[in-house]
Design a protein around this motif. Sequence first.
Motif, short mmCIF file in Angstrom:
data_model
loop_
_atom_site.label_atom_id
_atom_site.label_comp_id
_atom_site.label_asym_id
_atom_site.label_seq_id
_atom_site.Cartn_x
_atom_site.Cartn_y
_atom_site.Cartn_z
N LEU A 1 -6.10 -2.72 -3.20
CA LEU A 1 -5.73 -2.43 -1.81
C LEU A 1 -4.52 -3.24 -1.37
N SER A 2 -4.34 -4.41 -1.94
CA SER A 2 -3.22 -5.26 -1.54
C SER A 2 -1.88 -4.81 -2.13
N LEU A 3 -1.90 -3.84 -3.02
CA LEU A 3 -0.67 -3.38 -3.67
C LEU A 3 0.15 -2.45 -2.81
N TYR A 4 -0.44 -1.88 -1.78
CA TYR A 4 0.21 -0.83 -1.03
C TYR A 4 0.59 -1.29 0.37
N GLY A 5 1.76 -0.90 0.81
CA GLY A 5 2.25 -1.26 2.13
C GLY A 5 1.95 -0.20 3.16
N GLU A 6 2.67 -0.26 4.26
CA GLU A 6 2.39 0.63 5.37
C GLU A 6 2.83 2.06 5.12
#
Length: 160
Positions: free
Chosen positions: A145-150
């Motif tokens: 989940l922390s790999l993707y931005g807005e």
Amino acid sequence: MQMLALGFGALVYALIEGPARGWTDIRVLTLSAAAAVALLTFVAVELRTTDPMLDLHFFRDPVLSGAAVTAFMISFGMFGASFFLPLLLQDVMGWSPSSAGLAGLPMTALIVIAAPLSGAFTARCGPRIPLVTGLTLCAAALGGLSLYGEHARYLEYLWV
């Protein structure tokens, strides 16, 4: 019992106020100290009483302790993701509440499927392999989940 409620209440309040006030704020430090004293008092009372509310001697068993810590870690991560992921999808990415809710359905479906399977798997091969596998998969998903931005698209993190 009162010491446990006081300890956890003070701890939760300190954790809520810490990011806003700063971890060195006198109120946060006082609450943290009160939580530590109350929880240590609870442990001391439970170790000495003949009829404890929570028999802490059970935690001498490494399998039970490992299972309890693992269950806590997985619950902490999954409840955090269940709380913050809809906020991310709605407030940052601009999704509607219905779309954000539908995005959580695959996770819910996998939990419904995996829960009875994990019980059967644990009965067949013991608790270690399912616990380690579950904790590893949960860590990989939360890390994913922390790999993707807005600007991420739903299909990019559906695997998570």
